[in-house]
Scaffold this motif. Sequence first.
Motif, mmCIF file in Angstrom:
data_model
loop_
_atom_site.group_PDB
_atom_site.id
_atom_site.type_symbol
_atom_site.label_atom_id
_atom_site.label_comp_id
_atom_site.label_asym_id
_atom_site.label_seq_id
_atom_site.Cartn_x
_atom_site.Cartn_y
_atom_site.Cartn_z
ATOM 1 N N LEU A 80 37.799 -7.541 24.244
ATOM 2 C CA LEU A 80 36.469 -7.834 23.696
ATOM 3 C C LEU A 80 35.796 -9.000 24.414
ATOM 4 C CD1 LEU A 80 37.353 -7.551 19.889
ATOM 5 C CD2 LEU A 80 35.940 -5.961 21.197
ATOM 6 N N ASN A 81 36.558 -9.652 25.293
ATOM 7 C CA ASN A 81 36.105 -10.867 25.963
ATOM 8 C C ASN A 81 35.698 -11.962 24.974
ATOM 9 O OD1 ASN A 81 35.581 -12.538 28.168
ATOM 10 N ND2 ASN A 81 33.413 -11.944 28.233
ATOM 11 N N SER A 82 36.494 -12.139 23.932
ATOM 12 C CA SER A 82 36.198 -13.241 23.009
ATOM 13 C C SER A 82 36.718 -14.535 23.619
ATOM 14 C CB SER A 82 36.827 -12.995 21.633
ATOM 15 O OG SER A 82 38.203 -13.309 21.641
ATOM 16 N N GLU A 83 36.133 -15.646 23.190
ATOM 17 C CA GLU A 83 36.488 -16.921 23.798
ATOM 18 C C GLU A 83 37.907 -17.335 23.401
ATOM 19 O OE1 GLU A 83 33.616 -19.931 22.912
ATOM 20 O OE2 GLU A 83 34.817 -21.479 23.910
ATOM 21 N N LEU A 84 38.260 -17.097 22.130
ATOM 22 C CA LEU A 84 39.535 -17.581 21.598
ATOM 23 C C LEU A 84 40.328 -16.443 20.960
ATOM 24 C CD1 LEU A 84 37.914 -20.566 19.682
ATOM 25 C CD2 LEU A 84 39.158 -20.741 21.860
ATOM 26 N N PRO A 85 41.654 -16.470 21.063
ATOM 27 C CA PRO A 85 42.437 -15.417 20.403
ATOM 28 C C PRO A 85 42.272 -15.429 18.880
ATOM 29 C CG PRO A 85 43.881 -17.096 21.397
ATOM 30 C CD PRO A 85 42.489 -17.389 21.849
ATOM 31 N N GLU A 86 42.085 -16.628 18.313
ATOM 32 C CA GLU A 86 41.997 -16.695 16.838
ATOM 33 C C GLU A 86 40.674 -16.142 16.293
ATOM 34 O OE1 GLU A 86 42.604 -19.256 18.878
ATOM 35 O OE2 GLU A 86 41.622 -21.107 18.225
#
Length: 406
Positions: A80-86
């Motif tokens: 998803l190309n999110s900044e953080l895994p959390e």
Amino acid sequence: MNEKLQKIRQQFPILNCEVNGKPLVYLDNAATTQKPQSVIDRITRYYMQENSNVHRGLHHLSQMGTAAFEESRRAFQKFLNSELPEEVIFTKGTTESINLLAFSFGAAFIHEGDEIIISVMEHHANIVPWQQLCGRTGAVLKVVPVNDVGELEMEEYKKLLGPKVKLVSIAHVSNTLGTVNPVAEIVRLGHEAGARVHLDGAQAAAHVPVDVRALDVDFYSLSVHKMYGPMGVGILYGKADLLNAMPPWQTGGEMINKVTFEKTTFADLPYKFETGTPDVAGVLASVPALEFLQDVGWDFIAEREHALVKYATEKLAQVDGVSLVGTAKEKGGVVSFNIDGVHSADAATIFDHFGVAVRSGHHCAQPIMARYGITGTLRASFAVYNTEEEIDVLVKAIEKTVQMFG
Ligand code: 7TS
């Protein structure tokens, strides 16, 4: 059939089965996709060699399971190309993701008189939780209309956006019409009006690349079983600052920091939103599903699905008595249609005798059916393994149905 397509089909054991003595023609991929051998094997391996609960045991299997579980989260972060895994919360599926959001975002940010925007083409999973939230809080649900070919009326969306709108929640791709919505513009306009934006990605995530940072979307939901992965796993992506400002939804084990009878404090992200034992096998077997998508490649997926929609649309248009529902310019792999004088359930039953699996009825989207003055459609929905020959079998089944009801 080209070699790449053949190789893809070979990975799906179920595609070799027969239904009513005919080769299976599986065109119900919007309901759920079939699973490649790699996903099936991962589930088997987990239960044969790795089964244990995660995030709690100090013994070898639990440690291994926990590490693999968190690796899976990072695989979705990358996907998803999110900044953080959390920012990646594991849920049971899109329905649970949206319910989590409605309860938790609702508790933090929605008050009497606030407005929530959805659209006419939403799946019930993206209608009812918001309607219930409005019932609890006194907020007001606003609905973007859809034009005759199945596109959102963007001018009306702009008119609905005002200072009272706190959230916009719209499908990335419609499950009944196949319309691909202009999500970048939906997000941009929502933000300009000061609203947060959630996209229901249930019908998008296996068909188009999703980049939550490029979209700048606040929340994104998906179901892994519609992405060649196992049942029972979904994702709610959310921006960390928002998730941090939201209270837990379900409470119990694994989501706490400290519990006394006087007071409980909660764990940090993402565990605050992951209560109880998850579907560990499903989460681990989601990784080979993501790898399958990556190996096939978005270009090939888009090329094949567009070809199938074009071919099916042309073939269906040639059959007397068939009318298409949803002919938007931007369309994903869904073709909805009706046959004059034939109930969709009767037609689907006849198709089944040809080995053809399609869905019939309202597809959990009654408001869009009402918009077109119908009670249901027949829906052929495609995956990357489908072929033009399979569409020919569908067309034969339609012609037979027309003849029978003639
Ligand atoms: N949102 C959309 C747009 C969907 O298409 C679906 C499921 C959901 C949410 C709910 O997903 P779930 O995995 O939580 O059930 N859509 C369909 C369908 O079109 N046919 O069967 C299920």
